[in-house]
Design a protein around this motif. Structure first.
Motif, PDB file in Angstrom:
ATOM      1  N   GLY A 143       0.739  -1.183  -0.008  1.00  0.00           N
ATOM      2  CA  GLY A 143      -0.208  -0.023   0.073  1.00  0.00           C
ATOM      3  C   GLY A 143       0.775   1.206  -0.124  1.00  0.00           C
ATOM      4  O   GLY A 143       2.020   1.133   0.364  1.00  0.00           O
ATOM      5  N   GLU A 144       0.402   2.234  -0.284  1.00  0.00           N
ATOM      6  CA  GLU A 144       0.936   3.484  -0.474  1.00  0.00           C
ATOM      7  C   GLU A 144       1.104   4.338   0.882  1.00  0.00           C
ATOM      8  O   GLU A 144       2.119   5.130   1.377  1.00  0.00           O
ATOM      9  CB  GLU A 144       0.135   4.519  -1.378  1.00  0.00           C
ATOM     10  CG  GLU A 144      -0.042   3.996  -2.712  1.00  0.00           C
ATOM     11  CD  GLU A 144       0.858   4.603  -3.563  1.00  0.00           C
ATOM     12  OE1 GLU A 144       1.802   5.248  -3.168  1.00  0.00           O
ATOM     13  OE2 GLU A 144       0.827   4.478  -4.898  1.00  0.00           O
ATOM     14  N   SER A 145       0.150   4.133   1.880  1.00  0.00           N
ATOM     15  CA  SER A 145       0.197   4.875   2.947  1.00  0.00           C
ATOM     16  C   SER A 145       0.533   3.924   4.104  1.00  0.00           C
ATOM     17  O   SER A 145       0.811   2.990   3.927  1.00  0.00           O
ATOM     18  CB  SER A 145      -1.189   5.229   3.277  1.00  0.00           C
ATOM     19  OG  SER A 145      -2.199   4.057   3.629  1.00  0.00           O
ATOM     20  N   ALA A 146       0.592   4.655   5.194  1.00  0.00           N
ATOM     21  CA  ALA A 146       1.183   3.911   6.589  1.00  0.00           C
ATOM     22  C   ALA A 146      -0.014   3.093   7.054  1.00  0.00           C
ATOM     23  O   ALA A 146      -0.060   2.294   7.538  1.00  0.00           O
ATOM     24  CB  ALA A 146       1.347   4.977   7.680  1.00  0.00           C
ATOM     25  N   ILE A 147      -1.448   3.585   6.808  1.00  0.00           N
ATOM     26  CA  ILE A 147      -2.595   3.062   7.355  1.00  0.00           C
ATOM     27  C   ILE A 147      -3.082   1.636   6.479  1.00  0.00           C
ATOM     28  O   ILE A 147      -3.234   0.539   6.703  1.00  0.00           O
ATOM     29  CB  ILE A 147      -3.775   3.962   6.958  1.00  0.00           C
ATOM     30  CG1 ILE A 147      -3.692   5.412   7.831  1.00  0.00           C
ATOM     31  CG2 ILE A 147      -4.973   3.103   7.820  1.00  0.00           C
ATOM     32  CD1 ILE A 147      -3.197   5.243   9.030  1.00  0.00           C
ATOM     33  N   GLU A 148      -2.670   2.071   5.024  1.00  0.00           N
ATOM     34  CA  GLU A 148      -3.161   0.819   4.254  1.00  0.00           C
ATOM     35  C   GLU A 148      -1.893   0.411   3.688  1.00  0.00           C
ATOM     36  O   GLU A 148      -1.187   0.885   2.599  1.00  0.00           O
ATOM     37  CB  GLU A 148      -4.058   1.382   2.942  1.00  0.00           C
ATOM     38  CG  GLU A 148      -4.602   0.282   2.003  1.00  0.00           C
ATOM     39  CD  GLU A 148      -5.094  -0.719   2.802  1.00  0.00           C
ATOM     40  OE1 GLU A 148      -5.799  -0.736   3.747  1.00  0.00           O
ATOM     41  OE2 GLU A 148      -4.625  -2.136   2.688  1.00  0.00           O
ATOM     42  N   GLN A 149      -1.352  -0.788   4.192  1.00  0.00           N
ATOM     43  CA  GLN A 149      -0.112  -1.094   3.822  1.00  0.00           C
ATOM     44  C   GLN A 149      -0.064  -2.491   2.721  1.00  0.00           C
ATOM     45  O   GLN A 149       1.160  -2.782   2.506  1.00  0.00           O
ATOM     46  CB  GLN A 149       0.757  -1.417   5.103  1.00  0.00           C
ATOM     47  CG  GLN A 149       0.943  -0.511   6.206  1.00  0.00           C
ATOM     48  CD  GLN A 149       2.095  -0.813   7.297  1.00  0.00           C
ATOM     49  OE1 GLN A 149       2.552  -1.957   7.172  1.00  0.00           O
ATOM     50  NE2 GLN A 149       2.543   0.373   7.844  1.00  0.00           N
ATOM     51  N   GLY A 150      -0.985  -2.768   2.438  1.00  0.00           N
ATOM     52  CA  GLY A 150      -1.022  -3.713   1.573  1.00  0.00           C
ATOM     53  C   GLY A 150      -1.352  -5.274   1.925  1.00  0.00           C
ATOM     54  O   GLY A 150      -1.702  -5.350   3.058  1.00  0.00           O
ATOM     55  N   GLU A 151      -0.749  -6.098   1.303  1.00  0.00           N
ATOM     56  CA  GLU A 151      -1.054  -7.719   1.623  1.00  0.00           C
ATOM     57  C   GLU A 151      -0.081  -8.281   2.506  1.00  0.00           C
ATOM     58  O   GLU A 151       1.040  -7.823   2.433  1.00  0.00           O
ATOM     59  CB  GLU A 151      -1.227  -8.328   0.475  1.00  0.00           C
ATOM     60  CG  GLU A 151      -0.057  -8.660  -0.392  1.00  0.00           C
ATOM     61  CD  GLU A 151      -0.346  -9.328  -1.987  1.00  0.00           C
ATOM     62  OE1 GLU A 151      -1.552 -10.051  -1.994  1.00  0.00           O
ATOM     63  OE2 GLU A 151       0.420  -9.361  -2.622  1.00  0.00           O
TER      64      GLU A 151
END
Lengths: 237, 237
Positions: free
Chosen positions: A61-69
């Motif tokens: 993910g791009e952000s600190a909140i949404e970091q991906g899988e």
DNA sequence: TAAATAGTGTCTATGAGACATTATGTA
DNA sequence: TACATAATGTCTCATAGACACTATTTA
């Protein structure tokens, strides 16, 4: 800790260069009494046209909140995408992380390798998927003569070493036979993976211990062969 | 293959987001008859002021040609920087890669964990270095009461499981004693790591097998204690 | 001489390897 | 009945655990 909150909200990841992170899969099964590994033919450079392990980049993910899988999820996703297999029905475990500089000529790539064990009754359903032109189950004993992309040869080698070791003290052989199986069938799996046949009597002794321990149970019916039929078993739970 | 060359020279890494990649070290030794792990106190957010494993980011090059340092080299460098220990004199091996989304609140970080075994005679020379304010050897049995940064608790746990398993079928105990040692000293190492004392007679039997196999040899001199002195041994080669 | 610990020996249970033998089906 | 293979049994050896015992040093 509003101190920390303030820090986090103001934090900007420093722009040091980062590597790409991939997962690669050593997917193993047994077909025609041979241990086989699934390879895919690369359609793009580098190593275009060569055989390689299935795999792909981890989605970040791009952000600190949404970091991906998660890494494990990435491995499961690639397994699903490139083989069509249900990750729920396949044994999957992290193997080792390969990250030498220069292992990918395009850029720095760190790959987290996983190995998977596919029951032979599921193996025929594997189909080419994703960005892959061709998929094939290779007998692991012919890999020496095959040029694999990247350092994938090393990765397969380590996977084989790992499962041979784990065969002795874990249940992983159970993931290389169908849901029900006979004692000789399971014995052959051991023989094939370890590269040398197991003694029928001694193997049966170990098998009976597993039965007493409750890891196995007898299943109804018999396996019909060209001679004496064999009792059929399955794993408990 | 000028086709591939052309591809490589024109290749621009696609701008998918990438994770940061770090190495973290579980550095173990034995001090005062206790298995201990080296922790550093964080001076920066996040987890400022809390104890954490030593580690840091892998140095990655900008170009396809200059891709930066190998993962193993990054681990050795961090070991050197944060403890002052000579990596040549320390057992160091990759443990597992931790990459769950959200494990670092700042950004996506995939960390390749290593574990290291430090001979107890070298442990006292460990000094704070790098960007670390404080370094301490913690008895692993008190870690439950300690809040560690990130998922470092899980990492330590896995390292302990790993070395306990490896103790049985490898030589790693040899990296937790000084260059020369007595049989009871090595026996205590096993007892401390495994958490239960080993039988002196039975341990000596195993020890003598290693002697016969040529993995060990007797060293000159005796270890003087408060009672009967013990013969001194060392590892061969 | 007493205390402490190094070092030895023994009994038993367990599991692995090698291999002979019996049992039960099919062709 | 011949054949194939499932299933059982036996002998030996290596190793681990429990534990009794002897040897050698210091205090």
């Amino acid at each position: 800790m509003s101190d920390e909150k303030a820090f986090l909200s103001s934090y900007r990841a420093k722009d040091y260069p980062r590597p790409s992170v991939a997962v690669d899969l050593v997917i193993l099964t047994i077909i025609d009494a041979q241990l086989r590994v699934l390879l895919v033919k690369r359609r793009e450079h580098p190593f275009k046209g060569q055989w390689a392990l299935p795999g792909g980049f981890v989605r970040v993910g791009e952000s600190a909140i949404e970091q991906g899988e998660d890494l494990d999820d990435a491995a499961r996703r690639e397994l699903q995408e490139e083989t069509g297999l249900d990750p729920e029905r396949v044994f999957l475990e992290q193997l080792y992380t390969f990250g030498k500089a220069g292992r990918d000529p395009r850029m720095r790539v760190v790959t987290v390798a996983y190995y998977a064990l596919v029951r032979p009754d599921l193996a025929p359903f594997v189909k080419a998927g994703g960005d892959v032109s061709d998929v094939e189950w290779f007998d692991v004993s012919v890999l020496d003569k095959l040029e694999l992309a990247f350092d994938h040869h090393d990765i397969v080698e380590m996977a084989l070493t790992r499962i041979r070791g784990k065969l002795e003290y874990t249940n992983i052989a159970f993931d290389l036979v169908p849901a029900t199986f006979t004692i000789p069938e399971l014995r052959h799996v051991y023989g094939i993976v370890l590269g040398k046949p197991m003694d029928p009597g001694n193997f049966r002794r170990s098998f009976n211990r597993w039965l007493e321990e409750g890891r196995l149970e007898q299943a109804p019916g018999k396996r019909i062969t060209t001679s004496k039929p064999a009792a059929v078993y399955r794993f408990k739970r």
